[in-house]
Design a protein around this motif. Structure first.
Motif: not given
Length: 359
Positions: A186-203
């Protein structure tokens, strides 16, 4: 040998993360099989590092050099041997690891096992870098399986505990829908997953998840009972992938009355109405798609200060991991799981063919 896999084919993986090269040998492959180098490189590119925001910044081209086994685009019957040269290493980031092991890594267990003689740079031969040669072998096996109608595909099933992709249709998984840079159904899910990865990386943190893999076109009757079952063969090689901590075939969270797959006839062939068993019964394929999921732990290399011990002094200390690391291994591990599954299935198919010929 722990770095060798297979019964009818023999795969050996060699090298270290920051060594001169990593590579593989693949023996037992019949002569006359075509090799599409462009398709193989495209497959390797899905795993290679340094191409997006959710992977390590270490950039490696991961272009294999074949030393033997291929002549004029076909296998020649000799063992295949290929190497990938390491170009972008920073071994100085790992100087203190023999004395101060990183939490979550194999530094301490390697120290005990090898008495200080192990290569600590980049994790040595415990590194995920060794999945590149695994993908050489698996990419080739995928090509040869596709020639007999067997296709293998995987996708990011979930990141963390809350963001889930759609699942494969257990009875008719659509393999052609996976394989993108961020492989989801589901391409709509990809952006949400990428945002979560970016969030943990920033922490200064990391996150894990699950991968779902499907194998279609595999005939009934492949595999053996007990220790030669399809689950056993896939599990052995999948657990060789660093960071894999769990493996599940089919759906096990149902009552027996619901979990049992009832039989039917479809176009003259025996099929099941559902596929809760994941295409395997008694270690043997039943003709339905094979489905399994693997759990990938969070990347242990994080920038947060963590408690460790100094093995020389016996004192408790603090370590802050250096180096370049993925905040989430899951997306780049998807083609690796496909590769592992392809090697296991090709080994089983080759053995089944040889058994049939003997009969």
């Amino acid at each position: 040998m722990s770095s060798t896999y297979g019964e009818n084919i023999k795969l050996s993986i060699f090298g270290q993360s920051h060594g001169g090269a990593i590579g593989m040998t693949l023996d037992g492959i019949p002569a006359g099989l075509p090799v599409d180098m462009d398709a193989l490189q495209k497959f390797l590119n899905r795993r290679s590092p340094g191409k997006n925001d959710w992977s390590t910044t270490r950039k490696e081209a991961d272009v294999p050099e074949f030393l033997s086994g291929i002549v004029d685009g076909y296998t020649c019957g000799a063992p295949l041997a290929a190497v990938i040269y390491n170009k972008n290493t920073r071994s100085g980031d790992y100087d203190e690891l023999k004395d101060i092991p990183r939490p979550g890594h194999a530094d301490y267990t390697a120290q005990i096992k090898y008495g200080g003689f192990q290569d600590a740079a980049g994790g040595g031969h415990f590194s995920g870098r060794l999945t590149a040669p695994l993908c050489i072998a698996g990419g080739l096996c995928k090509q040869w399986l596709e020639q007999v109608g067997i296709r293998i595909g995987a996708h990011v099933h979930n990141i963390g505990a809350v963001i889930y992709d759609d699942g494969f249709d257990p009875c008719a998984p659509e393999i052609t829908s996976v394989g993108a840079e961020f492989p989801v159904l589901n391409p709509m899910i990809a952006e949400k997953m990428q945002q979560e990865i970016s969030r943990v990386r920033s922490n200064a943190d990391s996150i894990g998840g699950e991968i779902e893999c499907a194998i279609t076109g595999i005939p009934a009757g492949i595999g053996e009972p007990m220790f030669g079952g399809v689950e056993s063969k896939i599990a052995q090689i999948v657990y060789g992938i660093p960071a894999i901590k769990g493996l599940e075939f089919g759906e096990m969270r149902l009552n027996g009355s619901t979990n049992n797959d009832c039989y039917t006839i479809e176009n003259g062939a025996v099929k099941t109405l559902t596929n809760h068993c994941g295409g395997i019964l008694g270690g043997i394929t039943n003709g339905m798609p094979v489905l399994f999921r693997v759990s990938v732990k969070p990347t242990p290399s994080i920038c947060k200060p963590q408690q460790s011990v100094n093995l020389k002094t016996g004192e408790i200390t603090t370590i802050q991991v250096k180096g370049r690391h993925d905040p989430c291994i899951v997306p780049r591990a998807v083609p690796v799981v496909e590769a592992a599954a392809a090697i296991a299935i090709y080994d089983l198919i080759l053995g089944n063919t040889q058994t049939t010929r003997r009969k």
